[in-house]
Design a protein around this motif. Sequence first.
Motif, PDB file in Angstrom:
ATOM      1  N   PRO A  85      51.231  39.817  20.975  1.00 10.87           N
ATOM      2  CA  PRO A  85      51.480  40.271  22.353  1.00 10.87           C
ATOM      3  C   PRO A  85      50.341  41.128  22.914  1.00 10.87           C
ATOM      4  N   TRP A  86      49.732  41.963  22.067  1.00  7.20           N
ATOM      5  CA  TRP A  86      48.663  42.836  22.546  1.00  7.20           C
ATOM      6  C   TRP A  86      47.481  42.019  23.066  1.00  7.20           C
ATOM      7  N   LEU A  87      47.202  40.867  22.426  1.00  4.65           N
ATOM      8  CA  LEU A  87      46.061  40.055  22.843  1.00  4.65           C
ATOM      9  C   LEU A  87      46.313  39.433  24.215  1.00  4.65           C
ATOM     10  N   LYS A  88      47.544  39.032  24.468  1.00  5.88           N
ATOM     11  CA  LYS A  88      47.855  38.452  25.777  1.00  5.88           C
ATOM     12  C   LYS A  88      47.636  39.489  26.888  1.00  5.88           C
ATOM     13  N   ILE A  89      48.029  40.706  26.629  1.00  5.49           N
ATOM     14  CA  ILE A  89      47.818  41.775  27.613  1.00  5.49           C
ATOM     15  C   ILE A  89      46.329  42.079  27.746  1.00  5.49           C
ATOM     16  N   LYS A  90      45.636  42.120  26.610  1.00  4.18           N
ATOM     17  CA  LYS A  90      44.186  42.352  26.640  1.00  4.18           C
ATOM     18  C   LYS A  90      43.494  41.272  27.456  1.00  4.18           C
ATOM     19  N   LEU A  91      43.894  40.031  27.279  1.00  3.14           N
ATOM     20  CA  LEU A  91      43.270  38.935  28.017  1.00  3.14           C
ATOM     21  C   LEU A  91      43.499  39.068  29.522  1.00  3.14           C
ATOM     22  N   CYS A  92      44.628  39.635  29.919  1.00  2.00           N
ATOM     23  CA  CYS A  92      44.859  39.898  31.351  1.00  2.00           C
ATOM     24  C   CYS A  92      43.831  40.905  31.870  1.00  2.00           C
ATOM     25  N   PHE A  93      43.575  41.949  31.091  1.00  2.00           N
ATOM     26  CA  PHE A  93      42.555  42.929  31.489  1.00  2.00           C
ATOM     27  C   PHE A  93      41.158  42.291  31.487  1.00  2.00           C
ATOM     28  N   VAL A  94      40.902  41.388  30.547  1.00  2.00           N
ATOM     29  CA  VAL A  94      39.607  40.703  30.506  1.00  2.00           C
ATOM     30  C   VAL A  94      39.428  39.852  31.763  1.00  2.00           C
ATOM     31  N   VAL A  95      40.482  39.155  32.179  1.00  2.00           N
ATOM     32  CA  VAL A  95      40.420  38.378  33.423  1.00  2.00           C
ATOM     33  C   VAL A  95      40.107  39.317  34.593  1.00  2.00           C
ATOM     34  N   GLY A  96      40.737  40.492  34.613  1.00  2.00           N
ATOM     35  CA  GLY A  96      40.446  41.477  35.653  1.00  2.00           C
ATOM     36  C   GLY A  96      38.992  41.917  35.623  1.00  2.00           C
ATOM     37  N   LEU A  97      38.453  42.112  34.429  1.00  2.00           N
ATOM     38  CA  LEU A  97      37.058  42.531  34.295  1.00  2.00           C
ATOM     39  C   LEU A  97      36.101  41.424  34.748  1.00  2.00           C
ATOM     40  N   VAL A  98      36.444  40.186  34.459  1.00  2.00           N
ATOM     41  CA  VAL A  98      35.623  39.059  34.935  1.00  2.00           C
ATOM     42  C   VAL A  98      35.657  39.007  36.467  1.00  2.00           C
ATOM     43  N   ALA A  99      36.831  39.217  37.049  1.00  2.00           N
ATOM     44  CA  ALA A  99      36.938  39.263  38.513  1.00  2.00           C
ATOM     45  C   ALA A  99      36.081  40.403  39.064  1.00  2.00           C
ATOM     46  N   TYR A 100      36.142  41.564  38.414  1.00  2.00           N
ATOM     47  CA  TYR A 100      35.313  42.719  38.799  1.00  2.00           C
ATOM     48  C   TYR A 100      33.833  42.328  38.786  1.00  2.00           C
ATOM     49  N   HIS A 101      33.422  41.630  37.757  1.00  2.00           N
ATOM     50  CA  HIS A 101      32.032  41.175  37.615  1.00  2.00           C
ATOM     51  C   HIS A 101      31.623  40.322  38.824  1.00  2.00           C
ATOM     52  N   PHE A 102      32.478  39.360  39.189  1.00  2.00           N
ATOM     53  CA  PHE A 102      32.132  38.466  40.287  1.00  2.00           C
ATOM     54  C   PHE A 102      32.194  39.176  41.648  1.00  2.00           C
ATOM     55  N   ILE A 103      33.041  40.169  41.775  1.00  2.00           N
ATOM     56  CA  ILE A 103      33.042  40.991  42.995  1.00  2.00           C
ATOM     57  C   ILE A 103      31.714  41.745  43.089  1.00  2.00           C
ATOM     58  N   CYS A 104      31.217  42.231  41.958  1.00  2.00           N
ATOM     59  CA  CYS A 104      29.906  42.902  41.953  1.00  2.00           C
ATOM     60  C   CYS A 104      28.796  41.943  42.372  1.00  2.00           C
ATOM     61  N   ILE A 105      28.872  40.706  41.926  1.00  2.00           N
ATOM     62  CA  ILE A 105      27.874  39.713  42.345  1.00  2.00           C
ATOM     63  C   ILE A 105      27.933  39.530  43.859  1.00  2.00           C
ATOM     64  N   GLU A 106      29.125  39.450  44.401  1.00  2.00           N
ATOM     65  CA  GLU A 106      29.270  39.295  45.859  1.00  2.00           C
ATOM     66  C   GLU A 106      28.744  40.521  46.594  1.00  2.00           C
ATOM     67  N   LYS A 107      29.016  41.716  46.058  1.00  2.00           N
ATOM     68  CA  LYS A 107      28.482  42.951  46.663  1.00  2.00           C
ATOM     69  C   LYS A 107      26.955  42.922  46.667  1.00  2.00           C
ATOM     70  N   MET A 108      26.372  42.469  45.573  1.00  2.00           N
ATOM     71  CA  MET A 108      24.918  42.389  45.463  1.00  2.00           C
ATOM     72  C   MET A 108      24.364  41.454  46.544  1.00  2.00           C
ATOM     73  N   LYS A 109      25.012  40.316  46.747  1.00  2.00           N
ATOM     74  CA  LYS A 109      24.564  39.356  47.764  1.00  2.00           C
ATOM     75  C   LYS A 109      24.698  39.948  49.172  1.00  2.00           C
ATOM     76  N   GLN A 110      25.797  40.677  49.406  1.00  2.00           N
ATOM     77  CA  GLN A 110      25.984  41.323  50.708  1.00  2.00           C
ATOM     78  C   GLN A 110      24.866  42.328  50.981  1.00  2.00           C
ATOM     79  N   MET A 111      24.558  43.144  49.989  1.00  2.00           N
ATOM     80  CA  MET A 111      23.525  44.164  50.165  1.00  2.00           C
ATOM     81  C   MET A 111      22.163  43.518  50.407  1.00  2.00           C
ATOM     82  N   LYS A 112      21.907  42.402  49.767  1.00  2.00           N
ATOM     83  CA  LYS A 112      20.643  41.687  50.009  1.00  2.00           C
ATOM     84  C   LYS A 112      20.548  41.276  51.473  1.00  2.00           C
ATOM     85  N   ARG A 113      21.695  40.896  52.061  1.00  2.00           N
ATOM     86  CA  ARG A 113      21.722  40.500  53.472  1.00  2.00           C
ATOM     87  C   ARG A 113      21.768  41.707  54.414  1.00  2.00           C
TER      88      ARG A 113
END
Length: 177
Positions: A85-113
Amino acid sequence: MYLYIKAIHIIFVVCWMAGLFYMVRLFIYHTEAQQKSDIERDILSAQFHIMERKLMNIITTPAMFITLAAGITMMVLDPALMDAPWLKIKLCFVVGLVAYHFICIEKMKQMKRGVFTWSSIQLRLWNEVATLFLFAIVFLAVLKDGVGWIFGVLGLIVFAMILMSAVKIYKYYRVRK
């Protein structure tokens, strides 16, 4: 073989998190550079964009993919992990961290513009979101079933409140200078 993959996983988690923490720091400095004179702003923005792009493309994103690949490999080598069960919950947080990563990529692109939608204070708070993900993931991975979910969630909320308070206190002292 499993322990080698686990070591690689841990090493690249460290690289990934270091990249994310530094990336948002660069966003803060990049945002604050917009208050400078036109010449300074142009020079600083160009330099920050180069630093952000290289950090994201050479270190942070490859580290994320290696982290995920090593994690998936560990689950393939030990399929019983998927019943934990702990791994399933951990994987939910990992998905959140991956989403955070891609939001940072979008922020980087916005700042470039030249689009700066978040203040430096909002970015400081955003930086703490990665810290919360890191704490949740590490505690779940280390303590596994030894942590009571209620106490874990309460502890995470208290930790988030402490981090947010620290950012507010920092802003207070920074503005006073």
